[in-house]
Design an enzyme around this catalytic site. Structure first.
Site, PDB file in Angstrom:
ATOM      1  CG  ASN A  87      96.739  55.395  14.222  1.00 16.67           C
ATOM      2  OD1 ASN A  87      98.001  55.763  14.026  1.00 16.67           O
ATOM      3  ND2 ASN A  87      96.531  54.039  14.744  1.00 16.67           N
ATOM      4  CD1 TRP A  88      98.307  58.672   8.219  1.00 15.45           C
ATOM      5  CD2 TRP A  88     100.186  60.244   8.349  1.00 15.45           C
ATOM      6  NE1 TRP A  88      98.014  59.800   7.614  1.00 15.45           N
ATOM      7  CE2 TRP A  88      99.142  60.781   7.560  1.00 15.45           C
ATOM      8  CE3 TRP A  88     101.250  60.978   8.517  1.00 15.45           C
ATOM      9  CZ2 TRP A  88      99.609  61.995   6.746  1.00 15.45           C
ATOM     10  CZ3 TRP A  88     101.615  62.151   7.778  1.00 15.45           C
ATOM     11  CH2 TRP A  88     100.386  62.445   7.194  1.00 15.45           C
ATOM     12  CE  LYS A  89      97.256  51.383  12.881  1.00 16.51           C
ATOM     13  NZ  LYS A  89      96.831  50.144  12.811  1.00 16.51           N
TER      14      LYS A  89
ATOM     15  CG  HIS B 265      96.095  51.752  18.411  1.00 12.22           C
ATOM     16  ND1 HIS B 265      96.579  50.611  17.982  1.00 12.22           N
ATOM     17  CD2 HIS B 265      95.268  52.109  17.417  1.00 12.22           C
ATOM     18  CE1 HIS B 265      96.076  50.381  16.924  1.00 12.22           C
ATOM     19  NE2 HIS B 265      95.361  51.289  16.667  1.00 12.22           N
TER      20      HIS B 265
ATOM     21  CD  GLU C 265      98.642  48.524  15.775  1.00 14.61           C
ATOM     22  OE1 GLU C 265      99.193  49.766  15.492  1.00 14.61           O
ATOM     23  OE2 GLU C 265      97.561  48.372  14.654  1.00 14.61           O
TER      24      GLU C 265
ATOM     25  CD  GLU D 138      91.141  51.696  16.593  1.00 11.54           C
ATOM     26  OE1 GLU D 138      91.024  52.047  15.244  1.00 11.54           O
ATOM     27  OE2 GLU D 138      92.094  51.399  16.960  1.00 11.54           O
TER      28      GLU D 138
ATOM     29  N   GLY E  20      93.828  45.991  10.577  1.00 11.55           N
ATOM     30  CA  GLY E  20      94.654  45.715   9.921  1.00 11.55           C
ATOM     31  C   GLY E  20      94.566  44.439   9.441  1.00 11.55           C
TER      32      GLY E  20
ATOM     33  CB  SER F 212      89.386  46.295   8.222  1.00 13.33           C
ATOM     34  OG  SER F 212      90.636  45.659   8.793  1.00 13.33           O
TER      35      SER F 212
ATOM     36  N   GLY G  78      93.123  53.428   9.769  1.00 12.92           N
ATOM     37  CA  GLY G  78      94.685  52.914   9.651  1.00 12.92           C
ATOM     38  C   GLY G  78      95.143  53.202   8.231  1.00 12.92           C
TER      39      GLY G  78
HETATM   40  P1  PGA Z   1      92.983  49.739  10.104  1.00 14.19           P
HETATM   41  O1  PGA Z   1      93.800  50.421  11.451  1.00 14.19           O
HETATM   42  O2  PGA Z   1      92.241  50.968   9.440  1.00 14.19           O
HETATM   43  O3  PGA Z   1      94.489  49.682   9.147  1.00 14.19           O
HETATM   44  O4  PGA Z   1      92.626  48.662  10.641  1.00 14.19           O
HETATM   45  C1  PGA Z   1      92.944  51.077  12.414  1.00 14.19           C
HETATM   46  C2  PGA Z   1      93.582  51.626  13.435  1.00 14.19           C
HETATM   47  O5  PGA Z   1      94.651  50.562  13.982  1.00 14.19           O
HETATM   48  O6  PGA Z   1      93.395  52.758  14.335  1.00 14.19           O
END
Ligand code: PGA
Length: 256
Positions: A9-11, A98, A100, A170, A176, A216, A237
């Protein structure tokens, strides 16, 4: 039987050129290093989708996905993308729900029902995210939270439709933050998710559902996480922005 999947997931990272070049690196490394049948998915920002989907054409095991869609077919929704539009780029997956999106963009279970339906209607595989916040973990209510996210956003599907989903657990407190759920904590929730799916549908549907861990995840902890019985891969991520790190996570499943 369910497939192992590692999805990046490049966000909201990488300009057009950097994204295409990272994707090319990933494709080359997959060709050189991977023999298993694990599925690699890269969920890029929309600007990259068409180009990276082209680069993935004919490459075994590599697919691309979007990070969101709007639920409507088309219309006056400035700034949004429909499932049809995403599908027309060559993408096959879409991340939905997600944390976010839920936290910053007001996404609710009700809007997710419609997004899941729109994705499936256009042959996009949803990578559907669920997970509890830190407070919910500490109060011990996390099983209830996860059960209600499933019940309210995806359990309206019939068994056939549900079997097209990929789920991603998640924990919000792990995204993150560098705080990974321990393999035991993650396994406990993954087993609970599978049991909940079996109760709603049947054991066969549950056994065939890929459930990814996200939060993470990195080359140092992926092996311990993915070796748990009910963890079928990861949603990655930060570590998906470096080709070497991402491939080392993919390689936890069979490598050359
Ligand atoms: P992260 O993000 O690996 O940077 O914790 C995972 C995600 O949000 O899908």
């Amino acid at each position: 039987m369910r497939r192992n999947i590692v999805a990046g997931n490049w966000k909201m990272n990488l300009d057009y050129e950097k994204g295409v070049s990272l994707f090319s690196e990933i494709v080359n490394m997959v060709k050189d290093e991977i023999v298993g049948d694990q599925q690699v998915v890269v969920c890029s920002p929309a600007i990259h989708l068409y180009s990276v989907a082209k680069l993935s054409t004919g490459v075994n095991n590599v697919a691309v996905g979007a990070q969101n869609i709007h639920q409507a077919e088309s219309g006056a929704f400035t700034g949004e993308l429909s499932a049809t539009q995403v599908k027309s780029t060559g993408a096959d997956y879409v991340i939905l729900g997600h944390s976010e999106r839920r936290a910053y963009f007001g996404e609710t279970d009700a809007s997710l029902v419609e997004k899941v339906d729109a994705a499936l209607a256009h042959d996009l595989t949803p990578i559907f995210c669920i997970g509890e916040t830190k407070e919910e973990r500490e109060s011990g209510k996390f099983f209830d939270v996860i059960e209600s996210q499933l019940t309210n956003a995806v359990f309206h599907l019939n068994a056939d439709q549900f079997s097209k989903l990929v789920l991603a657990y998640e924990p919000v407190w792990a995204i993150g933050t560098g705080l990974t759920a321990s393999p035991e904590q993650a396994q406990e929730v993954h087993a609970f998710i599978r049991k909940t799916v079996a109760t709603k549908y049947d054991q066969n549907v549950a056994d065939n559902t890929s459930i990814l861990y996200g939060g993470s995840c990195n080359p140092g902890n992926a092996k311990d996480l993915f070796s748990q019985t009910d963890i079928d891969g990861g949603l990655i991520g930060g570590a998906s922005l470096k080709s070497r790190d991402f491939l080392d996570i993919v390689k936890v499943f069979n490598a050359k």
